[in-house]
Design an enzyme around this catalytic site. Structure first.
Site, PDB file in Angstrom:
ATOM      1  N   ASP A  32      -2.363  -7.915   0.077  1.00  0.00           N
ATOM      2  CA  ASP A  32      -1.897  -7.032  -0.995  1.00  0.00           C
ATOM      3  C   ASP A  32      -2.204  -5.580  -0.607  1.00  0.00           C
ATOM      4  O   ASP A  32      -3.267  -5.276  -0.070  1.00  0.00           O
ATOM      5  CB  ASP A  32      -2.623  -7.407  -2.299  1.00  0.00           C
ATOM      6  CG  ASP A  32      -1.980  -6.792  -3.521  1.00  0.00           C
ATOM      7  OD1 ASP A  32      -1.487  -7.552  -4.369  1.00  0.00           O
ATOM      8  OD2 ASP A  32      -1.968  -5.546  -3.639  1.00  0.00           O
ATOM      9  N   ASN A  88       1.039 -13.980 -12.441  1.00  0.00           N
ATOM     10  CA  ASN A  88       1.558 -13.311 -13.638  1.00  0.00           C
ATOM     11  C   ASN A  88       3.048 -13.583 -13.829  1.00  0.00           C
ATOM     12  O   ASN A  88       3.815 -13.550 -12.868  1.00  0.00           O
ATOM     13  CB  ASN A  88       1.334 -11.793 -13.511  1.00  0.00           C
ATOM     14  CG  ASN A  88      -0.139 -11.437 -13.351  1.00  0.00           C
ATOM     15  OD1 ASN A  88      -0.995 -12.071 -13.960  1.00  0.00           O
ATOM     16  ND2 ASN A  88      -0.430 -10.444 -12.530  1.00  0.00           N
ATOM     17  N   GLN A  95       3.155  -8.802 -14.905  1.00  0.00           N
ATOM     18  CA  GLN A  95       3.930  -8.957 -13.666  1.00  0.00           C
ATOM     19  C   GLN A  95       4.681  -7.661 -13.383  1.00  0.00           C
ATOM     20  O   GLN A  95       5.431  -7.180 -14.236  1.00  0.00           O
ATOM     21  CB  GLN A  95       4.925 -10.118 -13.784  1.00  0.00           C
ATOM     22  CG  GLN A  95       5.635 -10.416 -12.470  1.00  0.00           C
ATOM     23  CD  GLN A  95       6.633 -11.586 -12.560  1.00  0.00           C
ATOM     24  OE1 GLN A  95       7.008 -12.005 -13.649  1.00  0.00           O
ATOM     25  NE2 GLN A  95       7.054 -12.080 -11.413  1.00  0.00           N
ATOM     26  N   HIS A 101       4.983 -14.875  -7.156  1.00  0.00           N
ATOM     27  CA  HIS A 101       3.911 -14.789  -6.164  1.00  0.00           C
ATOM     28  C   HIS A 101       2.606 -15.225  -6.801  1.00  0.00           C
ATOM     29  O   HIS A 101       2.428 -15.119  -8.009  1.00  0.00           O
ATOM     30  CB  HIS A 101       3.786 -13.374  -5.598  1.00  0.00           C
ATOM     31  CG  HIS A 101       3.638 -12.304  -6.640  1.00  0.00           C
ATOM     32  ND1 HIS A 101       4.712 -11.797  -7.343  1.00  0.00           N
ATOM     33  CD2 HIS A 101       2.546 -11.685  -7.133  1.00  0.00           C
ATOM     34  CE1 HIS A 101       4.287 -10.885  -8.197  1.00  0.00           C
ATOM     35  NE2 HIS A 101       2.972 -10.803  -8.108  1.00  0.00           N
ATOM     36  N   HIS A 103      -1.505 -14.593  -6.493  1.00  0.00           N
ATOM     37  CA  HIS A 103      -2.590 -13.782  -5.933  1.00  0.00           C
ATOM     38  C   HIS A 103      -3.749 -14.695  -5.544  1.00  0.00           C
ATOM     39  O   HIS A 103      -4.152 -15.566  -6.322  1.00  0.00           O
ATOM     40  CB  HIS A 103      -3.139 -12.812  -6.991  1.00  0.00           C
ATOM     41  CG  HIS A 103      -2.174 -11.788  -7.477  1.00  0.00           C
ATOM     42  ND1 HIS A 103      -2.202 -10.484  -7.051  1.00  0.00           N
ATOM     43  CD2 HIS A 103      -1.162 -11.872  -8.380  1.00  0.00           C
ATOM     44  CE1 HIS A 103      -1.249  -9.793  -7.681  1.00  0.00           C
ATOM     45  NE2 HIS A 103      -0.603 -10.615  -8.496  1.00  0.00           N
TER      46      HIS A 103
HETATM   47  P1  5GP Z   1       1.957  -8.502 -10.048  1.00  0.00           P
HETATM   48  O1  5GP Z   1       1.389  -7.417 -10.923  1.00  0.00           O
HETATM   49  O2  5GP Z   1       3.463  -8.492 -10.078  1.00  0.00           O
HETATM   50  O3  5GP Z   1       1.364  -9.849 -10.311  1.00  0.00           O
HETATM   51  O4  5GP Z   1       1.471  -8.145  -8.602  1.00  0.00           O
HETATM   52  C1  5GP Z   1       2.165  -7.361  -7.700  1.00  0.00           C
HETATM   53  C2  5GP Z   1       1.196  -7.074  -6.566  1.00  0.00           C
HETATM   54  O5  5GP Z   1       1.964  -6.700  -5.446  1.00  0.00           O
HETATM   55  C3  5GP Z   1       0.199  -5.956  -6.839  1.00  0.00           C
HETATM   56  O6  5GP Z   1      -1.123  -6.441  -6.629  1.00  0.00           O
HETATM   57  C4  5GP Z   1       0.571  -4.880  -5.810  1.00  0.00           C
HETATM   58  O7  5GP Z   1      -0.558  -4.235  -5.278  1.00  0.00           O
HETATM   59  C5  5GP Z   1       1.291  -5.670  -4.752  1.00  0.00           C
HETATM   60  N1  5GP Z   1       2.365  -4.962  -4.060  1.00  0.00           N
HETATM   61  C6  5GP Z   1       3.376  -4.247  -4.628  1.00  0.00           C
HETATM   62  N2  5GP Z   1       4.226  -3.779  -3.682  1.00  0.00           N
HETATM   63  C7  5GP Z   1       3.742  -4.241  -2.493  1.00  0.00           C
HETATM   64  C8  5GP Z   1       4.192  -4.099  -1.145  1.00  0.00           C
HETATM   65  O8  5GP Z   1       5.200  -3.453  -0.844  1.00  0.00           O
HETATM   66  N3  5GP Z   1       3.459  -4.727  -0.185  1.00  0.00           N
HETATM   67  C9  5GP Z   1       2.328  -5.450  -0.480  1.00  0.00           C
HETATM   68  N4  5GP Z   1       1.672  -6.035   0.525  1.00  0.00           N
HETATM   69  N5  5GP Z   1       1.870  -5.595  -1.742  1.00  0.00           N
HETATM   70  C10 5GP Z   1       2.567  -4.994  -2.731  1.00  0.00           C
END
Ligand code: 5GP
Ligand code: ZN
Length: 137
Positions: A32, A88, A95, A101, A103
């Site tokens: 991440d 999420n 999300q 995805h 984590h």
């Molecule tokens: P969500 O909030 O949708 O569950 O998590 C999205 C996650 O994706 C966040 O922890 C954020 O830091 C990560 N993230 C967002 N854009 C990118 C990216 O371009 N590359 C990587 N490796 N992580 C990303």
């Protein structure tokens, strides 16, 4: 189906480079970019599913198989003392990227908090009502 406008489709399919920890025909595990802890990683299917509601059941099994493999490796290599799986679905759940995805968040004995809630105190009747609401016809 893959979505050209989806950043996680592009990362999962190698169009955008990432720090990849694991890859097979259907999945990629990446670090991440905004980690909650050292080793925070994301399991991405290469196919586009917006969230758990769209994810096929078999893919859910595959994701958990990969989570287990990565959890063992993180314990061995990072020396983490715990690990959270966080997933999420929807804006109200936090999300931010609409590509399913999971984590993987390694935890250390450093007192940091990842997610917390204030426990409620429902009566037996309230709990039974909710059970019936979810499980009833
Ligand atoms: P969500 O909030 O949708 O569950 O998590 C999205 C996650 O994706 C966040 O922890 C954020 O830091 C990560 N993230 C967002 N854009 C990118 C990216 O371009 N590359 C990587 N490796 N992580 C990303
Ligand atoms: Zn996607």
């Amino acid at each position: 189906m893959r979505d050209e406008k989806c950043i996680f489709c592009r990362i999962a399919n190698g169009e955008i480079p990432s720090n990849t920890l694991y890859e097979d025909d259907g999945y990629r595990v990446i670090l991440d970019l905004g980690p909650a802890s050292k080793g925070h990683a994301l399991i991405l299917p290469k196919e586009h599913y917006a969230d758990l509601y769209e994810l096929p059941e078999e893919a859910g099994g595959e994701v958990m198989r990969i989570a287990k493999k990565m959890a063992v490796r993180m314990k061995e290599k990072l020396g983490c003392t715990g690990l959270n799986l966080v997933q999420n679905n929807g804006e109200s759940a936090g999300q931010t990227v609409r590509h399913f995805h999971v984590h993987l968040i390694p935890r250390y004995d450093d007192g940091s908090r990842i997610a917390g809630w204030t426990p409620g105190n429902p009566s037996e009747e309230e709990l039974a009502r909710v059970r019936d609401l979810i499980c009833g016809q």
